[in-house]
Design a protein around this motif. Sequence first.
Motif, PDB file in Angstrom:
ATOM      1  N   LYS A  51       0.810  -1.223   0.000  1.00 16.07           N
ATOM      2  CA  LYS A  51       0.000   0.000   0.000  1.00 16.07           C
ATOM      3  C   LYS A  51       0.840   1.269   0.000  1.00 16.07           C
ATOM      4  CE  LYS A  51      -3.895  -2.148  -0.039  1.00 16.07           C
ATOM      5  NZ  LYS A  51      -4.797  -2.085  -1.188  1.00 16.07           N
ATOM      6  N   SER A  81      -3.755  -1.904   5.980  1.00 17.72           N
ATOM      7  CA  SER A  81      -2.479  -1.481   5.419  1.00 17.72           C
ATOM      8  C   SER A  81      -2.526  -0.103   4.771  1.00 17.72           C
ATOM      9  CB  SER A  81      -2.043  -2.492   4.373  1.00 17.72           C
ATOM     10  OG  SER A  81      -2.039  -3.769   4.931  1.00 17.72           O
ATOM     11  N   GLY A 185      -9.211  -6.590  -2.176  1.00 19.96           N
ATOM     12  CA  GLY A 185      -9.788  -5.695  -1.184  1.00 19.96           C
ATOM     13  C   GLY A 185     -10.360  -4.511  -1.956  1.00 19.96           C
ATOM     14  N   THR A 186      -9.465  -3.607  -2.350  1.00 18.89           N
ATOM     15  CA  THR A 186      -9.880  -2.510  -3.238  1.00 18.89           C
ATOM     16  C   THR A 186      -9.890  -2.968  -4.692  1.00 18.89           C
ATOM     17  OG1 THR A 186      -7.633  -1.744  -3.660  1.00 18.89           O
ATOM     18  CG2 THR A 186      -8.760  -0.857  -1.712  1.00 18.89           C
ATOM     19  N   GLY A 187      -9.202  -4.045  -4.991  1.00 23.81           N
ATOM     20  CA  GLY A 187      -9.075  -4.514  -6.363  1.00 23.81           C
ATOM     21  C   GLY A 187      -7.935  -3.841  -7.122  1.00 23.81           C
ATOM     22  N   THR A 189      -4.697  -3.971  -6.826  1.00 25.67           N
ATOM     23  CA  THR A 189      -3.547  -4.813  -7.170  1.00 25.67           C
ATOM     24  C   THR A 189      -3.845  -5.645  -8.413  1.00 25.67           C
ATOM     25  OG1 THR A 189      -3.002  -4.986  -4.822  1.00 25.67           O
ATOM     26  CG2 THR A 189      -1.957  -6.571  -6.290  1.00 25.67           C
ATOM     27  N   GLY A 234      -7.867  -7.570   5.090  1.00 25.44           N
ATOM     28  CA  GLY A 234      -7.441  -6.872   3.869  1.00 25.44           C
ATOM     29  C   GLY A 234      -8.181  -7.365   2.653  1.00 25.44           C
ATOM     30  N   SER A 278      -2.988 -12.584   4.111  1.00 24.87           N
ATOM     31  CA  SER A 278      -3.418 -12.452   2.713  1.00 24.87           C
ATOM     32  C   SER A 278      -2.345 -12.992   1.766  1.00 24.87           C
ATOM     33  CB  SER A 278      -3.789 -11.005   2.360  1.00 24.87           C
ATOM     34  OG  SER A 278      -2.643 -10.197   2.294  1.00 24.87           O
TER      35      SER A 278
HETATM   36  N1  PMP Z   1      -3.609  -7.889   1.471  1.00 24.91           N
HETATM   37  C1  PMP Z   1      -3.634  -6.949   2.417  1.00 24.91           C
HETATM   38  C2  PMP Z   1      -2.873  -7.162   3.675  1.00 24.91           C
HETATM   39  C3  PMP Z   1      -4.373  -5.795   2.219  1.00 24.91           C
HETATM   40  O1  PMP Z   1      -4.410  -4.857   3.187  1.00 24.91           O
HETATM   41  C4  PMP Z   1      -5.095  -5.641   1.006  1.00 24.91           C
HETATM   42  C5  PMP Z   1      -5.902  -4.397   0.742  1.00 24.91           C
HETATM   43  N2  PMP Z   1      -6.755  -3.949   1.735  1.00 24.91           N
HETATM   44  C6  PMP Z   1      -5.074  -6.644   0.063  1.00 24.91           C
HETATM   45  C7  PMP Z   1      -4.304  -7.744   0.334  1.00 24.91           C
HETATM   46  C8  PMP Z   1      -5.851  -6.552  -1.206  1.00 24.91           C
HETATM   47  O2  PMP Z   1      -5.255  -5.688  -2.157  1.00 24.91           O
HETATM   48  P1  PMP Z   1      -6.134  -4.720  -3.033  1.00 24.91           P
HETATM   49  O3  PMP Z   1      -6.747  -3.692  -2.095  1.00 24.91           O
HETATM   50  O4  PMP Z   1      -5.185  -4.069  -3.972  1.00 24.91           O
HETATM   51  O5  PMP Z   1      -7.199  -5.495  -3.707  1.00 24.91           O
END
Ligand code: PMP
Length: 318
Positions: A51, A81, A185-187, A189, A234, A278
């Motif tokens: 992040k 994160s 999470g947010t998508g 990645t 996450g 995660s």
């Molecule tokens: N792993 C962790 C520890 C996270 O904090 C997050 C996001 N909140 C993710 C994976 C998922 O990543 P993204 O938000 O880019 O989808």
Amino acid sequence: MSNAVVFNPLPQLGRFLNLCGPTPLVPVQLTRDAPLVWCKLEFLNPSGSTKDRIARYMLEKAWRTGELCEGGTVVEASSGSTSIALALTCAQMGLRFVAVMPEGVSQERVLMIRAYGAEIILVSRESSIRGAIDTAERYAKQHGALHTRQFENPDNAEAHRLWTGQEILSQIPHGMVHAVVSGVGTGGTIVGLHHAFAQAGCPTIPVAARPVRIGGGGAHTEIECCSFSTRVPGVVDGISKLYTHAALPGLRELDIDEEAALQTTRALIRKGFPVGPSTGLNFCAAEQIARELGAGAQVVTVFADRMERYFSTELFSH
Ligand code: PMP
């Protein structure tokens, strides 16, 4: 290294922030019979997670466009994160940061955010991350703060398309990625990385790893929201506006037993990767896809964050 350093740090940024990326991409094989997976060691970023990329990208952009300036305030809804990363980035840019999160998040995260000088607004446990988003929105309006809106901000995915993704393409043999695997999470990645690889001409399959509870155990509360358990923080369901089938042609969603995700996290820690749950989830799904695609397939996943922020969780209480 191709486009990996597309950003020139603003002069206002602290020198330590410049340590964000490039991170190593390493081939990992847990046992002799297991498939090999290419792993991006994002937990090595300054605040301990991937992040840092989106925090820096979103804030740099806001600074450049004049939305933010010295002494300004940033607000974000996040129980994990992203808040830690924004807290550090804001501290280095001379900005105030306010993290809005549901009650009940782990003490490690609260302490880290406070250590970087940020403030925390707690919303009730019941209102979960959706309540936190609404509160952040109201706070931004009332106080003239910048709400970074990680769940819908396209710059979240852009950070990974232009930065993390370009690094991976320059590190992996022949610049070839056959599948990219991530929990959502947010998508940001999975969308950003998939776009980077597709635009480079790779026939990459995007694979979303979803934690499911097959055995017993683990508290299912609404802290992280929605249908996913709190055992893999996450990774949350149904909040992201970036993660859509339209953004990810050929998307596959893979259900992973969250118990297996935790076991795999522990195995990775013993291999020398001090990661959080995660990452175990990502790795389990990536192994499954690599096995399916067969030898020679280059499957990429992300080691998202560090284990220290989970000391008080089930990961360490087995
Ligand atoms: N792993 C962790 C520890 C996270 O904090 C997050 C996001 N909140 C993710 C994976 C998922 O990543 P993204 O938000 O880019 O989808």
